[in-house]
Design a protein around this motif. Structure first.
Motif, mmCIF file in Angstrom:
data_model
loop_
_atom_site.group_PDB
_atom_site.id
_atom_site.type_symbol
_atom_site.label_atom_id
_atom_site.label_comp_id
_atom_site.label_asym_id
_atom_site.label_seq_id
_atom_site.Cartn_x
_atom_site.Cartn_y
_atom_site.Cartn_z
ATOM 1 N N LEU A 20 33.161 15.412 -55.781
ATOM 2 C CA LEU A 20 33.734 16.183 -54.519
ATOM 3 C C LEU A 20 33.688 17.630 -53.419
ATOM 4 C CD1 LEU A 20 35.677 15.432 -51.648
ATOM 5 C CD2 LEU A 20 37.720 15.641 -52.542
ATOM 6 N N ILE A 21 33.228 18.288 -52.947
ATOM 7 C CA ILE A 21 33.251 19.158 -52.540
ATOM 8 C C ILE A 21 33.930 19.503 -50.958
ATOM 9 C CG2 ILE A 21 32.466 21.232 -51.338
ATOM 10 C CD1 ILE A 21 29.676 20.456 -53.551
ATOM 11 N N LEU A 22 35.128 19.433 -50.244
ATOM 12 C CA LEU A 22 35.785 19.332 -49.218
ATOM 13 C C LEU A 22 35.861 21.363 -49.036
ATOM 14 C CD1 LEU A 22 38.458 17.279 -48.734
ATOM 15 C CD2 LEU A 22 38.167 19.531 -48.105
ATOM 16 N N ALA A 23 35.641 21.186 -47.721
ATOM 17 C CA ALA A 23 36.323 22.777 -46.832
ATOM 18 C C ALA A 23 36.395 22.378 -45.754
ATOM 19 C CB ALA A 23 34.724 23.078 -46.671
ATOM 20 N N ALA A 24 38.124 22.697 -45.395
ATOM 21 C CA ALA A 24 38.169 22.361 -44.031
ATOM 22 C C ALA A 24 39.557 23.755 -43.789
ATOM 23 C CB ALA A 24 39.298 22.141 -44.957
ATOM 24 N N ASN A 25 39.563 24.207 -42.242
ATOM 25 C CA ASN A 25 39.984 24.999 -41.768
ATOM 26 C C ASN A 25 41.546 24.409 -41.267
ATOM 27 O OD1 ASN A 25 38.374 26.970 -42.198
ATOM 28 N ND2 ASN A 25 37.195 26.849 -40.185
ATOM 29 N N ARG A 26 42.330 24.703 -41.372
ATOM 30 C CA ARG A 26 43.278 24.701 -40.483
ATOM 31 C C ARG A 26 43.685 25.157 -39.149
ATOM 32 N NH1 ARG A 26 49.995 25.947 -40.518
ATOM 33 N NH2 ARG A 26 50.868 24.275 -39.208
ATOM 34 N N ASP A 27 43.194 24.444 -38.112
ATOM 35 C CA ASP A 27 43.582 25.588 -36.836
ATOM 36 C C ASP A 27 45.280 25.468 -36.088
ATOM 37 O OD1 ASP A 27 41.595 26.462 -37.480
ATOM 38 O OD2 ASP A 27 40.055 24.824 -35.400
ATOM 39 N N GLU A 28 46.171 26.747 -35.791
ATOM 40 C CA GLU A 28 46.877 26.047 -35.979
ATOM 41 C C GLU A 28 47.928 27.680 -34.927
ATOM 42 O OE1 GLU A 28 49.790 24.853 -34.353
ATOM 43 O OE2 GLU A 28 49.774 23.277 -35.906
ATOM 44 N N PHE A 29 48.955 27.689 -34.293
ATOM 45 C CA PHE A 29 49.632 28.838 -33.519
ATOM 46 C C PHE A 29 49.696 29.615 -34.804
ATOM 47 C CE2 PHE A 29 50.148 25.512 -29.982
ATOM 48 C CZ PHE A 29 49.950 26.127 -29.031
ATOM 49 N N TYR A 30 49.605 30.937 -34.841
ATOM 50 C CA TYR A 30 49.689 31.866 -36.152
ATOM 51 C C TYR A 30 51.091 31.672 -36.142
ATOM 52 C CZ TYR A 30 45.324 33.385 -34.503
ATOM 53 O OH TYR A 30 43.717 33.445 -34.393
ATOM 54 N N HIS A 31 52.102 31.784 -34.992
ATOM 55 C CA HIS A 31 53.671 31.484 -35.449
ATOM 56 C C HIS A 31 54.818 30.694 -35.564
ATOM 57 C CE1 HIS A 31 54.623 29.253 -31.905
ATOM 58 N NE2 HIS A 31 53.906 30.365 -30.486
ATOM 59 N N ARG A 32 53.568 29.957 -36.005
ATOM 60 C CA ARG A 32 54.171 28.146 -36.504
ATOM 61 C C ARG A 32 54.116 28.576 -37.934
ATOM 62 N NH1 ARG A 32 52.993 22.120 -35.091
ATOM 63 N NH2 ARG A 32 54.105 21.349 -36.955
ATOM 64 N N PRO A 33 55.901 28.691 -38.409
ATOM 65 C CA PRO A 33 56.009 29.121 -39.873
ATOM 66 C C PRO A 33 55.522 27.763 -40.522
ATOM 67 C CG PRO A 33 57.689 28.342 -38.791
ATOM 68 C CD PRO A 33 56.604 28.027 -37.914
ATOM 69 N N ALA A 34 54.624 27.974 -42.221
ATOM 70 C CA ALA A 34 54.323 27.633 -42.945
ATOM 71 C C ALA A 34 54.405 28.173 -44.244
ATOM 72 C CB ALA A 34 52.304 26.930 -42.495
ATOM 73 N N LYS A 35 54.189 27.397 -45.347
ATOM 74 C CA LYS A 35 54.209 27.449 -46.550
ATOM 75 C C LYS A 35 52.711 27.662 -47.002
ATOM 76 C CE LYS A 35 58.971 26.884 -48.955
ATOM 77 N NZ LYS A 35 59.238 26.263 -49.759
ATOM 78 N N PRO A 36 52.499 28.430 -47.628
ATOM 79 C CA PRO A 36 50.925 28.519 -48.337
ATOM 80 C C PRO A 36 50.946 27.366 -49.405
ATOM 81 C CG PRO A 36 51.955 31.266 -48.632
ATOM 82 C CD PRO A 36 53.123 30.118 -48.134
ATOM 83 N N ALA A 37 49.793 27.736 -50.097
ATOM 84 C CA ALA A 37 49.465 26.748 -50.894
ATOM 85 C C ALA A 37 50.215 26.573 -52.705
ATOM 86 C CB ALA A 37 47.942 26.261 -50.999
ATOM 87 N N ASP A 38 51.254 25.977 -53.401
ATOM 88 C CA ASP A 38 52.111 26.361 -54.241
ATOM 89 C C ASP A 38 52.391 24.009 -54.514
ATOM 90 O OD1 ASP A 38 52.864 27.511 -56.546
ATOM 91 O OD2 ASP A 38 53.578 28.134 -55.027
ATOM 92 N N PHE A 39 51.852 24.385 -55.732
ATOM 93 C CA PHE A 39 52.888 23.028 -56.862
ATOM 94 C C PHE A 39 54.368 22.599 -56.044
ATOM 95 C CE2 PHE A 39 49.046 24.378 -59.763
ATOM 96 C CZ PHE A 39 48.274 22.474 -59.339
ATOM 97 N N TRP A 40 54.181 21.705 -56.256
ATOM 98 C CA TRP A 40 55.841 20.926 -55.820
ATOM 99 C C TRP A 40 56.010 20.226 -55.728
ATOM 100 C CZ3 TRP A 40 55.606 17.330 -51.793
ATOM 101 C CH2 TRP A 40 54.161 16.272 -51.228
ATOM 102 N N GLY A 41 56.962 19.302 -55.958
ATOM 103 C CA GLY A 41 57.424 17.584 -56.092
ATOM 104 C C GLY A 41 58.265 17.173 -57.022
ATOM 105 N N SER A 42 58.322 16.483 -57.930
ATOM 106 C CA SER A 42 58.641 16.076 -59.325
ATOM 107 C C SER A 42 57.324 16.461 -60.299
ATOM 108 C CB SER A 42 58.792 15.349 -59.693
ATOM 109 O OG SER A 42 57.910 14.289 -59.607
ATOM 110 N N ASN A 43 58.220 17.459 -60.888
ATOM 111 C CA ASN A 43 57.039 17.701 -61.858
ATOM 112 C C ASN A 43 55.905 18.748 -61.424
ATOM 113 O OD1 ASN A 43 58.371 16.463 -64.054
ATOM 114 N ND2 ASN A 43 57.305 15.035 -63.731
ATOM 115 N N ASN A 44 55.825 19.487 -60.612
ATOM 116 C CA ASN A 44 55.179 20.363 -60.170
ATOM 117 C C ASN A 44 53.772 19.594 -59.894
ATOM 118 O OD1 ASN A 44 56.615 22.284 -59.560
ATOM 119 N ND2 ASN A 44 56.038 23.444 -60.914
ATOM 120 N N GLU A 45 53.850 18.209 -59.413
ATOM 121 C CA GLU A 45 52.513 17.380 -59.227
ATOM 122 C C GLU A 45 52.088 17.657 -58.035
ATOM 123 O OE1 GLU A 45 52.984 13.486 -60.461
ATOM 124 O OE2 GLU A 45 53.495 13.779 -62.585
ATOM 125 N N ILE A 46 52.064 17.706 -56.804
ATOM 126 C CA ILE A 46 50.865 17.686 -55.287
ATOM 127 C C ILE A 46 50.983 19.194 -55.567
ATOM 128 C CG2 ILE A 46 51.646 16.725 -53.324
ATOM 129 C CD1 ILE A 46 53.509 14.719 -54.399
#
Length: 276
Positions: A20-46
């Motif tokens: 797989l090669i995937l490239a994506a853009n998220r377009d959104e209002f700049y002020h909408r709060p979001a967390k940058p990518a990181d591991f989360w969930g049980s055992n940091n699996e996601i």
């Protein structure tokens, strides 16, 4: 006006080639709060970014799990939005945290699609034992999830591979970059794909977007007509590149805007091996 390009090759010719090669853009209002990518969930699996908009916390637009689940979402451009619709970002997180395979999950989603504003959802299982599969479901498209054959695909805020000019232009740049980068180190391939996702060449006129967006989009079509969207207070604020090679090694790179400022960016890269 998010946009996704992907190349799917479930049986690459070598371990260094990419499933797989995937490239994506998220377009959104700049002020909408979001967390940058990181591991989360049980055992940091996601691994994903997370929406932190009040009432929609924990949803996401794109994520991958260490056990091979991947999902990505785009909204469907429509003139009017139902303010009572459920948060679409949960469609991705629910798949990543469920035990359902991609087809079963999208089959379930297809029965509940009317509860949301219109959307497109890609769900995939990358599994060395059972084989790789990617399914697509668009709530404005076919009633059943669609199994994707090996190939190159483009998805924006219409149905899969709808021939919007910006989608066709970006898909050509994406495929050309991959073709020219067959012997390129993965770090360099990531950077070349990020360049593709930041292409600001307007692709006009585009009657297909005008017809779908109607009066909502016509006054601002110039701003929406490039792969990378730039409007006052709204536009491309995250680029994500995902590579999965023949050995199950994953590279996930996210370039995200800081402080609602188009001149400030942070790039984070995660590498791990899929677990089976």
């Amino acid at each position: 006006m998010c946009i996704i390009f992907l190349k799917f090759d479930p049986r690459p010719v070598s371990k260094n080639a990419y499933r797989l090669i995937l490239a994506a853009n998220r377009d959104e209002f700049y002020h909408r709060p979001a967390k940058p990518a990181d591991f989360w969930g049980s055992n940091n699996e996601i691994l994903s970014g997370l929406d932190m908009e009040p009432g929609k916390e924990g949803g996401t637009w794109l994520g991958i799990g260490k056990r091979g689940k991947l999902a990505a979402l785009t909204n469907y451009l429509q003139p009017k939005i139902d303010i009572h619709g459920k948060g679409r970002g949960a469609l991705v997180t629910n798949f990543l945290t469920s035990d359902l395979d991609s087809f079963s999950y999208l089959k379930k989603v297809s029965a509940e699609g009317h509860l949301y504003n219109a959307f497109n959802l890609i769900a995939a299982d990358f599994n060395s034992t059972k084989g790789d599969v990617i399914y697509y479901y668009g709530s404005k498209g076919e009633a059943e999830p669609v199994l994707l054959k090996p190939g190159v695909y483009g998805l924006s805020c219409s149905l899969l591979d709808t021939p919007w000019k910006k989608l066709q232009h970006g898909k050509h740049l994406f495929a050309d970059t991959i073709r020219k980068s067959q012997d390129t180190a993965r770090e360099d391939l990531v950077q070349e794909l990020i360049k593709v996702m930041n292409n600001e060449e307007q692709q006009l006129p585009d009657p297909a977007i005008e017809e779908q967006g109607q009066d909502f989009v016509r006054p601002i079509l110039n701003s929406y007509s490039a792969v990378c969207v730039r409007c006052p207070g709204y536009g491309t604020r995250t680029n994500t590149i995902v590579l999965i090679d023949g050995e199950g090694e994953v590279t996930f790179s996210e370039r995200t805007m800081l402080n609602c400022d188009v001149t400030q960016w942070k790039t984070s890269t995660y590498q791990f091996k899929l677990q089976h």
